[in-house]
Design a protein around this motif. Structure first.
Motif, PDB file in Angstrom:
ATOM      1  N   PRO A   1      31.395  28.207  47.104  1.00 52.87           N
ATOM      2  CA  PRO A   1      32.796  28.600  46.955  1.00 52.87           C
ATOM      3  C   PRO A   1      33.481  27.799  45.851  1.00 52.87           C
ATOM      4  CG  PRO A   1      32.593  27.106  48.797  1.00 52.87           C
ATOM      5  CD  PRO A   1      31.198  27.316  48.260  1.00 52.87           C
TER       6      PRO A   1
ATOM      7  N   ARG B   1      31.611  32.441  44.939  1.00 54.66           N
ATOM      8  CA  ARG B   1      32.818  33.032  45.533  1.00 54.66           C
ATOM      9  C   ARG B   1      34.038  32.322  44.957  1.00 54.66           C
ATOM     10  NH1 ARG B   1      32.759  31.578  51.207  1.00 54.66           N
ATOM     11  NH2 ARG B   1      31.229  29.966  50.676  1.00 54.66           N
TER      12      ARG B   1
ATOM     13  N   TYR C   1      37.726  31.878  44.869  1.00 48.51           N
ATOM     14  CA  TYR C   1      39.000  32.106  45.552  1.00 48.51           C
ATOM     15  C   TYR C   1      40.114  31.537  44.677  1.00 48.51           C
ATOM     16  CZ  TYR C   1      35.965  33.041  49.540  1.00 48.51           C
ATOM     17  OH  TYR C   1      35.002  33.567  50.373  1.00 48.51           O
TER      18      TYR C   1
ATOM     19  N   LEU D   1      35.823  40.868  52.251  1.00 49.80           N
ATOM     20  CA  LEU D   1      34.950  39.909  52.931  1.00 49.80           C
ATOM     21  C   LEU D   1      33.730  40.583  53.530  1.00 49.80           C
ATOM     22  CD1 LEU D   1      37.417  37.519  54.812  1.00 49.80           C
ATOM     23  CD2 LEU D   1      36.230  37.159  52.639  1.00 49.80           C
TER      24      LEU D   1
ATOM     25  N   MET E   1      29.398  38.835  49.532  1.00 47.96           N
ATOM     26  CA  MET E   1      30.281  37.777  50.012  1.00 47.96           C
ATOM     27  C   MET E   1      29.697  37.034  51.210  1.00 47.96           C
ATOM     28  SD  MET E   1      33.036  37.352  48.219  1.00 47.96           S
ATOM     29  CE  MET E   1      34.645  36.998  48.953  1.00 47.96           C
ATOM     30  N   ASN E   2      28.563  37.525  51.706  1.00 50.51           N
ATOM     31  CA  ASN E   2      27.975  36.934  52.908  1.00 50.51           C
ATOM     32  C   ASN E   2      26.523  36.510  52.738  1.00 50.51           C
ATOM     33  OD1 ASN E   2      30.200  37.474  55.067  1.00 50.51           O
ATOM     34  ND2 ASN E   2      30.015  39.405  53.953  1.00 50.51           N
TER      35      ASN E   2
ATOM     36  N   PHE F   1      43.833  33.977  47.330  1.00 43.68           N
ATOM     37  CA  PHE F   1      44.285  33.292  48.536  1.00 43.68           C
ATOM     38  C   PHE F   1      45.696  32.777  48.279  1.00 43.68           C
ATOM     39  CE2 PHE F   1      42.699  29.635  46.175  1.00 43.68           C
ATOM     40  CZ  PHE F   1      43.564  28.610  46.530  1.00 43.68           C
TER      41      PHE F   1
ATOM     42  N   GLU G   1      44.396  28.434  53.844  1.00 47.71           N
ATOM     43  CA  GLU G   1      43.631  29.672  53.734  1.00 47.71           C
ATOM     44  C   GLU G   1      42.428  29.489  52.811  1.00 47.71           C
ATOM     45  OE1 GLU G   1      44.071  34.264  52.096  1.00 47.71           O
ATOM     46  OE2 GLU G   1      45.856  32.989  52.218  1.00 47.71           O
TER      47      GLU G   1
ATOM     48  N   GLU H   1      39.753  27.588  54.630  1.00 48.47           N
ATOM     49  CA  GLU H   1      39.131  28.453  55.637  1.00 48.47           C
ATOM     50  C   GLU H   1      38.095  29.376  55.005  1.00 48.47           C
ATOM     51  OE1 GLU H   1      40.406  31.913  58.886  1.00 48.47           O
ATOM     52  OE2 GLU H   1      41.936  30.951  57.645  1.00 48.47           O
ATOM     53  N   GLN H   2      38.437  29.955  53.851  1.00 51.95           N
ATOM     54  CA  GLN H   2      37.485  30.844  53.175  1.00 51.95           C
ATOM     55  C   GLN H   2      36.275  30.072  52.646  1.00 51.95           C
ATOM     56  OE1 GLN H   2      37.514  34.157  53.231  1.00 51.95           O
ATOM     57  NE2 GLN H   2      39.283  33.873  54.563  1.00 51.95           N
TER      58      GLN H   2
ATOM     59  N   ARG I   1      33.858  29.461  55.489  1.00 52.39           N
ATOM     60  CA  ARG I   1      33.624  30.611  56.364  1.00 52.39           C
ATOM     61  C   ARG I   1      32.149  30.869  56.640  1.00 52.39           C
ATOM     62  NH1 ARG I   1      32.652  36.041  55.435  1.00 52.39           N
ATOM     63  NH2 ARG I   1      32.688  35.690  53.188  1.00 52.39           N
TER      64      ARG I   1
END
Length: 478
Positions: free
Chosen positions: A258, A291, A293, A375, A380-381, A394, A399, A402-403, A406
């Motif tokens: 991230p 990722r 953000y 998401l 993204m996973n 974000f 927040e 948190e992302q 995740r």
């Protein structure tokens, strides 16, 4: 610069290079063209038994070798890698695809790591505990024993050195299984150790069917440590094998890096830094930023600036002048990336750059930027391990954290903010073994490299990499 591929591929067992002999072989391909470069001999069960026996002999001799002598061989190996840097880099580019300049930097980083471990070899200390007169309690650090090490293909020189160097510094022998897709880089790196004077029983280098090699090495009572760099599923499989002999383990598994970009960052500098780092080695890096953000106030400017810079990248053969991103390492990778891009596009994400395969031969996929990624998108996973930048907005610090936290991965994370208080908060709150703030460099010879959660445990590099090859013993004397 010639495109000839000329390493003498083989297995290195007991100080001998072995090939032929009716062994099965596997093709080695140039990912920039798809052309076959060579046939790689694969180890038989008998070869692996010989490697285990040699590693046991090598350990008994090497642990009794003076630390200064071990350090001298590591330092000579570093010097040989620097002397042969262009040859090593050319092989890495031919086999793996990365631009020649990146491969050259990788080889020089490997040499720096050897220099550091040479220094650490003479600084493995124990301690004396306070006891009544006439008694002594000694805490000793001793090498754990023969190591089985498995390498990934994405850094075919550095990964080899990252496994061998700390093992040798600590007094262990090692059986190395590099990737069958990048064998020439590994073979020529091992030759540097050989030419530096390392006894032949101390390092073994084998290639083979991964399941055969892992089962035979990890179920043997000779092997006392597993060191693995690779995917989460394979890592968990190897851990199950290693459990039966309760061996020491270091696991450097996958990531899904991230990046938190706050609205007070230096936007142009941040973009220049991140675009170059995202597409390094075509995104085939476990610590790759993936990722992104971005705080809402700068989201649109960040996304458009990222896409604009990405479209200017020169994609091509890593041996051609000016290439900034080479091919993916094998024909499976472009297919996997294409499927992830199509999935994101089908659920509403916007492709701002790339999103398609490059024309011509080879395993190319254009550097890709995708904005407004839901998401639920696969990319993204699941770790893409390719040239995809995923951008989503974000609002608050909470927040963003948190992302970042995740997913079950926890290897590398990146943050860009000029707020000092926020920097401290992010360093504490983000669940990753390595956090870079206003920077993207995570690899230094003296710094531990490793993750948490599904990204593994234990550290390579730094003094921690030496400690991972040691056992603690206490001796009480009355």
């Amino acid at each position: 610069m010639t495109h000839d591929y000329d390493p003498q591929l083989g297995l290195y067992i007991g100080g001998e290079w072995l090939n032929g002999g009716g062994r099965d072989t596997q093709e080695v391909r140039n990912p920039a063209t798809g052309a076959v470069l060579a046939a790689l001999p694969l180890a038989t069960a008998d070869d692996l038994d010989r490697a285990l026996e040699a590693a046991q002999r090598g350990f008994l001799a090497w642990r009794a070798t003076a630390p200064e002598a071990r350090a001298a061989i590591l330092a000579r190996t570093a010097a040989l890698i620097r002397e042969r840097v262009d040859r090593l880099a050319r092989l890495a580019t031919l086999e793996q695809g990365k631009p020649f300049a990146e491969a050259r930097g990788e080889a020089l980083a490997a040499a720096a790591m050897l220099d550091f471990h040479a220094g650490e070899a003479v600084r493995i200390y124990g301690r004396v505990l306070p006891r009544p007169p006439g008694m002594r309690s000694l805490v000793l650090q001793q090498p754990v024993g023969p190591v089985a090490a498995f390498c990934a293909w994405n850094f075919p020189i550095l990964n080899v050195v990252r496994k061998i160097s700390p093992a040798l510094a600590s007094g262990c022998s090692i059986i190395l299984k590099p990737s069958e897709e990048t064998p020439g880089s590994a073979v020529e790196t091992v030759r540097c150790f050989q030419d530096a004077g390392l006894p032949g029983d101390v390092v073994q280098c084998v290639f083979g069917v991964p399941d055969l090699v892992s089962r035979q090495l990890l179920t043997s009572p000779i092997t006392r440590k597993l060191s693995f760099t690779g995917s989460v599923p394979v890592g968990k499989h190897l851990l199950r094998l290693a459990a039966d002999t309760v061996m020491k383990t270091t696991m450097e598994l996958g990531g899904h890096g991230p990046v938190l970009v706050f609205d007070d960052c230096d936007l142009d500098k941040t973009l220049d830094t991140l675009v170059a780092h995202k597409f390094r080695n075509a995104g085939q890096v476990c610590v790759s930023p993936t990722r992104f953000y971005v705080q809402q106030g700068i989201y649109d400017r960040f996304a458009s600036g990222f896409a604009e810079r990405t479209r200017r990248l020169k994609v091509g053969d890593g041996l051609e002048t000016g290439t900034q991103m080479g091919p993916m390492a094998n024909p499976r990778r472009p297919d996997a990336i294409a499927a992830m891009v199509e999935d994101a596009r089908s659920i509403g994400a916007r492709v701002l750059a790339g999103g398609d395969r490059a024309e011509g031969a080879g395993f190319f996929y254009n550097p890709t930027v995708i904005a407004d990624v839901p998401l639920s998108a696969r990319a993204m996973n699941e770790e893409p391990f390719g040239p995809i930048a995923l951008i989503a907005p974000f609002a608050t610090v909470e927040e963003g954290i948190e992302q970042a936290n995740r997913l079950p991965f926890g290897l590398a994370a990146y943050c860009f903010t000029e707020n000092g208080r926020r920097q401290n908060l992010l360093g504490d709150a983000i669940e990753a073994g390595m956090v870079a703030i206003n920077s993207v460099r995570l690899t230094w010879p003296d710094s531990p490299f490793g993750g948490m959660k599904d990204s593994g445990y234990g550290s390579e590099d730094g003094p921690e990499g030496i400690a991972a090859h040691m056992i603690t013993k206490v001796v009480h004397i009355a």
